[in-house]
Each structure stands twice: as structure tokens, then as C-alpha cells.
Design a protein around this motif. Structure first.
Motif, PDB file in Angstrom:
ATOM      1  N   TYR A  98      -1.888  -1.416   6.490  1.00 11.49           N
ATOM      2  CA  TYR A  98      -2.250  -0.112   5.919  1.00 11.49           C
ATOM      3  C   TYR A  98      -3.097   0.740   6.873  1.00 11.49           C
ATOM      4  N   ASP A 109      -3.099   4.691  -0.889  1.00  8.62           N
ATOM      5  CA  ASP A 109      -3.733   3.847  -1.886  1.00  8.62           C
ATOM      6  C   ASP A 109      -3.358   2.392  -1.612  1.00  8.62           C
ATOM      7  N   PRO A 110      -4.337   1.589  -1.172  1.00  9.63           N
ATOM      8  CA  PRO A 110      -4.020   0.175  -0.890  1.00  9.63           C
ATOM      9  C   PRO A 110      -4.050  -0.697  -2.147  1.00  9.63           C
ATOM     10  N   ASN A 111      -4.502  -0.128  -3.276  1.00  6.65           N
ATOM     11  CA  ASN A 111      -4.643  -0.965  -4.485  1.00  6.65           C
ATOM     12  C   ASN A 111      -3.469  -0.832  -5.436  1.00  6.65           C
ATOM     13  N   ALA A 124       0.862  -1.187   0.000  1.00  2.37           N
ATOM     14  CA  ALA A 124       0.000   0.000   0.000  1.00  2.37           C
ATOM     15  C   ALA A 124       0.893   1.230   0.000  1.00  2.37           C
ATOM     16  N   SER A 127       0.105  -4.137   2.863  1.00  2.00           N
ATOM     17  CA  SER A 127      -1.295  -3.702   2.874  1.00  2.00           C
ATOM     18  C   SER A 127      -2.008  -4.188   4.139  1.00  2.00           C
ATOM     19  N   THR A 173       5.918   2.868   0.892  1.00  2.00           N
ATOM     20  CA  THR A 173       4.990   1.739   0.876  1.00  2.00           C
ATOM     21  C   THR A 173       5.093   0.962   2.184  1.00  2.00           C
TER      22      THR A 173
END
Ligand code: ADP
Ligand code: ASP
Ligand code: MG
Length: 411
Positions: A314, A336-338, A262, A311, A308
Motif C-alpha cells: 500500500y 484506505d488500507p482497512n 487496500a 496492503s 485494490t
């Protein structure tokens, strides 16, 4: 007589029939005169189900309680396995992490092993039993259950092999070994016969989940040769071993991906000494590991900082950084986790130029935007939108012709 540690992953013990089939395979090996220690994962899907259940109770589940929950899946498979062996007329004993005294630190959900009581297992082996140990779990000095991080049963197996001075450590899974990329994503992925610990460490650290990275680190440290192979065939798999003179490093040994990433961005923070330390200290104190970091120098006295995190951490990280943002006077934080990280790995890259430019060219040809880039001597990683992961992996695997052996040439 050899002492063999065999680990079977979730898909290998996914239902009663598979557990019986695995028990038969282990019993055959014991009948050949070997002492058998078996490490099992939970049935496939179980650990994910627990994570989902926990999320329905608390947005950030209590770590101690999370471990009590997560560790329960392995308790099911080891007991069923021992019953299968006994049902077939042989003897087995199932043991949980605390019974084998797999002692860990207190970092719940990602604990590290400190010691193992090998004598207890040896005692059971000497009475002819197949010893079945729950993977992925340990116990703190205070007696609390811990887990070792997702995929941690591999680490249990290697730690046991090291502690018992085992002759072999075999990791049985749902593919035939370590491939040049995930064979479930790219059909031209090629099985690698032998790979060094260092190359495997790189592949694992960049997302090749076929082996948990900590298991590879332990195997390297204690010189445990690992054989990664399929539960469902007799085919020879991949040997993870020390480098020897007959092994040449491949130019590019693999393409990996990780969707467990993420992104977090601090926008417009004062560009002053100590800012990185103020941003990253609280994250590290929360036990969150930061991977890539990019700092832009802007015109004026403000900068952006992007990094980063896994995730799975996150939400916890966002809670921490929102507090920090107010303290350091950042204009805003966003996340942004995607996203996904796609990497090209190879020791041979050290002496070859052009790998990065090929990677960038291929991603641009596929119209995939690169969000972040990080390089080291032996890898290039790009962060991209998660939805393009499979496309990127296949395109890169083709571009580097990994379906063929690609030893560096002198040309
Ligand atoms: P287990 O449950 O047996 O521990 P995992 O799901 O953790 O199995 O790991 C095996 C999976 O790893 C394979 O099914 C495959 O999709 C994935 N994988 C990712 N990269 C690689 C690679 N380079 N080589 C082999 N498998 C890979
Ligand atoms: N069951 C745990 C997981 O799914 C450990 C493992 O399978 O290695 O992560
Ligand atoms: Mg695994």
C-alpha cells in the motif's frame, strides 16, 4: 520405498518441544522405509516480527536487505530440527535455499523459482539422511538471497516434490485440512475430503491461506497430489487432486476472506484514451499487482478510478500514484488500507443464478456496506470494511449451508 516431501508450517515448529515432536513424526515415517525430505517454515510469529523490525528502520524496507532478514527464521528451525534428529540417533542435514540451489528471479520478497538442483538432495537421501530444507527462500544467479512471498514454504515443498518426482507431498498445518471456510473464524466450517486443483486455486487466490496459491499452481502443473493435514493428529486431511469423474463440483465450495487488501481511488481524472495505461503502468513497473479495478463514467469529461492492491504494497503504491496523479491531472488520490475482500467461490456457480443476489442480501441484512464488487464465472467478491470480515464470513457460510454437502441438484 517411497520418496516423501513433508512441509511443516510455523505453528507446527513454534517451540523446541514441537520441533522435537515433528522430528519424531518424520523419523517414524523414515523407519517405515521411506526417504524423507522435510521443508520447514520459521517458528510462528517470527516472520511477522522481522517485518515489524524492518519497518522500524525504513518506511519501505530495502527489498534485498528485507530478504536477508526474512529468510533467517527458517535457518533457525531447520538447524534445530536436524539437531533433534541427530539427538535421537538418526542422521539429518539442514540445507538453505542457496545450498539446494533453489534458483529464483531477482524480484525480492516475491521471487519465482526457476530451477532446483535435485541431484544434491538425492545424494544425501541415498546416504540415509533426512534432508531438511529451509522453506520460503531461494537464491538469484548473482548469489543474492530471495524469498518467495508470505506463505511461500508451501511453494518450496511442492517445487521440491516436483523436482524430485516425489511419491507424496504432505502439507502439515494447524488445522485438519482445507475447510469450507476458515475454521478459526467459523465453527461450522466443514473439512473437504477432496478438492480439485482449480477450486483450490480459486480459494487460495481469494484468501484461504491454508495453501499458498503458487504451491497449488505448481502442483497442478506438475500433477503433484497434495495432502493437507494436521501436524497434531493422525486424521486424514484434504487431498488436492485433478478432477476425476467421481467428483462433482460443489455449487459453492467455500467462503474466503482476505484482509491483505487496500483501496486506492483517483478522483476526477480526465476521461480520455490512455488514462488507465498511464495510471497502471507505473504500478506494474513497481512490481505491484492490482486486483479489482472499477472505473466510473461521470457526467462531463472526468472519471473516478478505484482499485485494490495488497496492503503490504500500500505505502509503495501510494508513493507511485501520488506522482502519477500530478502527471495525469487528477483532482486528488485517496486510499484506505482497512478494507477486506470476502468471496463466495464455487465451480457449480457457472450454471446457477441467484448466488450474487443471496450474497448481497445477506450482507445488507447484517448492515454491511459493499464498497466494491467483482464477479467471475465461479466467484463473487465484495470489498467491505475490514472490521466486518468475520461477521460477513459466518453469515455467508450459514446462508449457503456450507456445513452440509451442497452438490447442485436438478431442482
Ligand atoms: P502454516 O503456518 O502451517 O503454513 P497458515 O497459517 O499459513 O499455516 O495456514 C493455516 C491457517 O489457514 C489455518 O489456521 C486457518 O486459520 C487458515 N485458513 C483460512 N482459510 C482456510 C480454509 N478454507 N481451510 C483451512 N484453513 C484456512
Ligand atoms: N515464514 C514465512 C511466512 O511466515 C513462510 C511460510 O511460513 O510459509 O510467510
Ligand atoms: Mg502457510
Amino acid at each position: 520405498m517411497a520418496l516423501i516431501v513433508q512441509k511443516f508450517g510455523g505453528t507446527s515448529v513454534a517451540n523446541p518441544e514441537k520441533i522435537k515432536a515433528v522430528a519424531n513424526r518424520v523419523m517414524e515415517c523414515q523407519k517405515k522405509g521411506n526417504q524423507m525430505v522435510v521443508v520447514l517454515s520459521a517458528m510462528s510469529g517470527e516472520t511477522n516480527r522481522f517485518v515489524d523490525l524492518a519497518g522500524q528502520m525504513q518506511s519501505i524496507p530495502d527489498p534485498r536487505e528485507m530478504d536477508v532478514l526474512l529468510s533467517s527464521g527458517e535457518q533457525v528451525t531447520i538447524s534445530l530440527f536436524a539437531m533433534a534428529v541427530k539427538g535421537a540417533g538418526l542422521d539429518a542435514i539442514s540445507l538453505l535455499g542457496d545450498q539446494v540451489r533453489i534458483q529464483t528471479d531477482t524480484m525480492h520478497t516475491k521471487a519465482r523459482i526457476k530451477s532446483i538442483d535435485a541431484d544434491l538432495i538425492k545424494g544425501h537421501l541415498n546416504t540415509g539422511k533426512i534432508v531438511v530444507v529451509a522453506g520460503f527462500q531461494g537464491v538469484t544467479e548473482e548469489g543474492d538471497i530471495t524469498t518467495l512471498g508470505r506463505g511461500g514454504s508451501d511453494t518450496t515443498a511442492v517445487a521440491l516434490a516436483a523436482a524430485l518426482n516425489a511419491d507424496q507431498c504432505e502439507i502439515f498445518t494447524d488445522v485438519e485440512g482445507v475447510y469450507t471456510t476458515d475454521p478459526n473464524v467459523c465453527s461450522s466450517a466443514r473439512k473437504i475430503d477432496r478438492i480439485t486443483y482449480d477450486e483450490m486455486l480459486e480459494l487460495a487466490s481469494l484468501g484461504a491461506k491454508v495453501l499458498d496459491i503458487r504451491s497449488v499452481g505448481l502442483a497442478k502443473r506438475y500433477k503433484v497430489p497434495l495432502h493437507v493435514r494436521s501436524t497434531f493428529t493422525e486424521t486424514e486431511g484434504t487431498w488436492v487432486v485433478e478432477e476425476d469423474k467421481t467428483m462433482e463440483s460443489m455449487l459453492v465450495s467455500g467462503v474466503t476472506y482476505s484482509k491483505n487488501e487496500a483501496r486506492i481511488t483517483f478522483a476526477k481524472v480526465p476521461d480520455t484514451p490512455g488514462i488507465a495505461s498511464k495510471i497502471f503502468n507505473p504500478i506494474s513497473d513497481a512490481g505491484i499487482v492490482v486486483d479489482m479495478i472499477i472505473q466510473n463514467t461521470r457526467a462531463g469529461d472526468m472519471t473516478d478510478m478505484t482499485f485494490t492492491v495488497p496492503s503490504t504494497d500500500y505505502e509503495k503504491a501510494m508513493e507511485v500514484v501520488k506522482k502519477t496523479a500530478a502527471e495525469v491531472g487528477a483532482e486528488r488520490v485517496s486510499g484506505d488500507p482497512n478494507i477486506a475482500k470476502v468471496s463466495v467461490v464455487g465451480v457449480g456457480m457457472r450454471n446457477h443464478s441467484g448466488i450474487a443476489t443471496t450474497m448481497f442480501h445477506i450482507l445488507s441484512r447484517e448492515n454491511i456496506n459493499i464498497i466494491m464488487i467483482s464477479t467471475s464465472e465461479i466467484k463473487i467478491s465484495c470489498v467491505i470494511e475490514e472490521k466486518y470480515t468475520e461477521l460477513a464470513v459466518r453469515a455467508l457460510h450459514d446462508a449457503f449451508e456450507l456445513e452440509k454437502d451442497n452438490l447442485p441438484t436438478e431442482e
